[in-house]
Design a protein around this motif. Sequence first.
Motif, short mmCIF file in Angstrom:
data_model
loop_
_atom_site.label_atom_id
_atom_site.label_comp_id
_atom_site.label_asym_id
_atom_site.label_seq_id
_atom_site.Cartn_x
_atom_site.Cartn_y
_atom_site.Cartn_z
N ASP A 25 0.84 -1.19 0.00
CA ASP A 25 0.00 0.00 0.00
C ASP A 25 0.88 1.26 0.00
OD1 ASP A 25 -2.11 -1.82 0.48
OD2 ASP A 25 -1.79 -1.61 2.65
N TYR A 26 0.32 2.33 -0.51
CA TYR A 26 0.88 3.67 -0.29
C TYR A 26 -0.13 4.40 0.59
CZ TYR A 26 1.75 8.63 -0.90
OH TYR A 26 1.96 9.96 -0.66
N VAL A 27 0.34 4.90 1.76
CA VAL A 27 -0.53 5.60 2.69
C VAL A 27 -0.05 7.04 2.80
CG1 VAL A 27 -1.52 5.66 5.00
CG2 VAL A 27 -0.95 3.46 3.93
N ASN A 28 -0.89 7.94 2.37
CA ASN A 28 -0.53 9.36 2.40
C ASN A 28 -0.10 9.76 3.80
OD1 ASN A 28 -1.34 12.33 2.92
ND2 ASN A 28 -1.31 12.22 0.69
N GLY A 29 1.12 10.25 3.95
CA GLY A 29 1.63 10.68 5.25
C GLY A 29 2.55 9.66 5.87
N THR A 30 2.04 8.46 6.17
CA THR A 30 2.87 7.48 6.87
C THR A 30 3.80 6.74 5.93
OG1 THR A 30 1.11 5.83 6.71
CG2 THR A 30 1.20 7.18 8.71
N SER A 31 3.59 6.84 4.63
CA SER A 31 4.53 6.23 3.68
C SER A 31 5.70 7.15 3.36
CB SER A 31 3.80 5.84 2.38
OG SER A 31 3.06 4.66 2.56
N GLY A 32 5.81 8.25 4.10
CA GLY A 32 6.98 9.10 3.96
C GLY A 32 6.78 10.38 3.20
N ASP A 33 5.62 10.56 2.57
CA ASP A 33 5.36 11.80 1.85
C ASP A 33 3.86 11.98 1.73
OD1 ASP A 33 4.35 10.88 -0.99
OD2 ASP A 33 6.10 9.60 -0.56
N THR A 34 3.47 13.12 1.16
CA THR A 34 2.04 13.44 1.04
C THR A 34 1.69 13.90 -0.37
OG1 THR A 34 2.48 15.71 1.79
CG2 THR A 34 1.86 14.10 3.47
N VAL A 35 2.42 13.41 -1.36
CA VAL A 35 2.20 13.93 -2.71
C VAL A 35 1.18 13.12 -3.51
CG1 VAL A 35 4.53 14.88 -2.76
CG2 VAL A 35 4.10 12.65 -3.80
N ASN A 36 0.75 11.96 -2.99
CA ASN A 36 -0.28 11.16 -3.67
C ASN A 36 -1.38 10.80 -2.71
OD1 ASN A 36 2.36 10.29 -5.45
ND2 ASN A 36 0.47 10.22 -6.65
N SER A 37 -2.48 10.30 -3.26
CA SER A 37 -3.60 9.84 -2.45
C SER A 37 -3.37 8.38 -2.05
CB SER A 37 -4.91 9.97 -3.21
OG SER A 37 -5.18 11.33 -3.49
N THR A 38 -3.89 8.03 -0.86
CA THR A 38 -3.71 6.67 -0.34
C THR A 38 -4.19 5.64 -1.37
OG1 THR A 38 -3.87 7.40 1.94
CG2 THR A 38 -4.38 5.08 1.50
N THR A 39 -3.36 4.62 -1.59
CA THR A 39 -3.65 3.60 -2.62
C THR A 39 -3.35 2.22 -2.04
OG1 THR A 39 -2.85 5.18 -4.27
CG2 THR A 39 -3.21 2.90 -5.00
#
Length: 658
Positions: free
Chosen positions: A633-647
Amino acid sequence: MRTRTITAATTLAVLFSSAALAATTPAFADGSALLPIKSIGDIVVDGVHQQVFISDPSNGKIVVTDYSGNVLKQLTSDLSGVTGLELSADSGTLYAAVRDLDAVAVIDTATDAETARYAVGDKPRSVALADGRLWFGYGDSAEGNIGSVDLTNDQHEVTLNQDNSWYSAPVLDAAPGTDILVAGDRDTSPASLTSYDVSSGTATQLAHIRTDGSNVNDLQVTPDGKDVVVASGAPYYHQIFKTSDLNEDGKYTSINYPNAVAIAPDGTVAGGSDALYNSDIYIFHPGSSEAVRAYDLPNTSGGSGSDELAAAGLAWAPDGSRLFAVSYNGNGAYSLREYDTPGRAATTVTVNAPASATRAKQLTVTGTVSSTTALPAGTQVTVVRTDLDSPNGKALPAVTVKADGTYSFIDTPPAGGKVTYTVSYAGDAEHTAASGKDTVDVSRAKPTLTLNNNGKVYSYGKDVKFTAHLGTTYKNRTVEIWADPFGSDKPNKLAKSGKVDSHGNLSVTLDLKRDTKVTAKFTGDARWQPRSVSSSVGAKVSISMTASRQYKTEKVWGQTYAFFHKTKNPLFTTKMPYYSGRSQRFDFQVYYQGKWYSDDSKYFALATSGISQVEFTGSHKDDVGWRFRVRSDYVNGTSGDTVNSTTYGAWKYFTFTS
């Protein structure tokens, strides 16, 4: 490769996590220029060749500049201690008192070359022309005297010892074409003044006084020869004495520590003072004790006070159009300052317009035109209105100033926005030109502007059409659409600019790979105010995961499973778009009694290639027969950045066999 060690069947904890995703208008400008000097003895202006001569006793030279202060030449040959300067009536010859060489140098102003030298008395300080002779004050302490050079014959006979009553070499001056010479003592306090009749070729005393002032810094005889104006350290004004009997004849009200005086051919007086915290130069019309204009020197050295006017540092251009001043700052830097049309009284124009107004409705503008001297009856001012419809200004009818200096006019602004009224007075022979302005915030209607897609989230790389809609406006039908991708490495860029179509629409298609703020902008026009609207849209990331090291893949239990021997460590490779500091969240679940249970999710950094690998290590004999699944998963914020929406990625299913 990132490695995770886990025994699936013994870990049945259930834990899910998520993260939220800103005057006065002279005829021509005053100016200044630095001078290559360390001191000043005197300054004179050659109007024929438009040159300024400044003596520098400390460096033993005469600096020659043009009217702008540009150095044309530096005369340095045998001029040690050069001090007093005098120009001939035709400006063709410059006489310079060379103090350390007991001489007067004669310089041709057309070539700025020395043509002769007169041996005179000891330590000459000043020179003055009167009745065909060059008079000079000379002598050291307790040896002051006056002498002359006869310029009417080729022998240039020098006559010394014409008045040895002076303490030291006196300061001299005479009005051109007169036979009156005036001398003042620079080194005594109170100071002495003496006037002489020199019509016989010798200095015959007319009057002598001991003034109530201190050392004479400078003096000058009026063009008609009737008065002498004196600048002494005290009293704190410029004294006036009659040359005939040295009786007081008025005063020019200046400020403390007067140190310079210069009189134009028309009698206009410039009085200078060494005033750190007040105006330094005052301009007076003949016979009027109150200044019509004052100049305050700037502060160029950063000290607490302004620059200072040098003693005897004032001189007029022969036509009276300019005044030159030599100043110095706290760092010892000297400047030549040029003041244009200083004899005109300074004029000020004020303009008072309402802070805000309604477009197409009348408003009233008021103001004043003031000066230190009365304005002519019937004085008019010009008015120019500058607005969005007339950016270069539109002339309005001229306005007559009332006797008390006030004026007013009514206008109906046709355009909204910032509307500026500029009121100008052209000046006259006695007054400077001046102008003032004020700005009114004139109302404009708020236009309709919309932009679609706000709040929507799209898959990675999706081409999305954005449409801005503009409602009714006056003239401007242009809209800009800007795209600002999230992340500091991507700038806000203009995606499209153009006129809207007949329906008021302008569209652009964007390839969305990051969350993006899209903004539509309308810059406004004369009747409609600027406006902007924004839509924030999300962009997911692309996520792919592959499993490796399995011995077969088979569709069972309604899903496609990878089968691993218990002796093999499964390897899961994830790929997603790289961003600095980005990690994937790796989710792991086990199936038990008809329900999936989650282990703690863990984060694994992406390589710059966008790849992250997770390996299940250890003994898998206890995992045989259990069903597992994993996803990235990519989690906006906890994946290290905020440039994409959670996926969330797709689940990958696997199991172990013996």
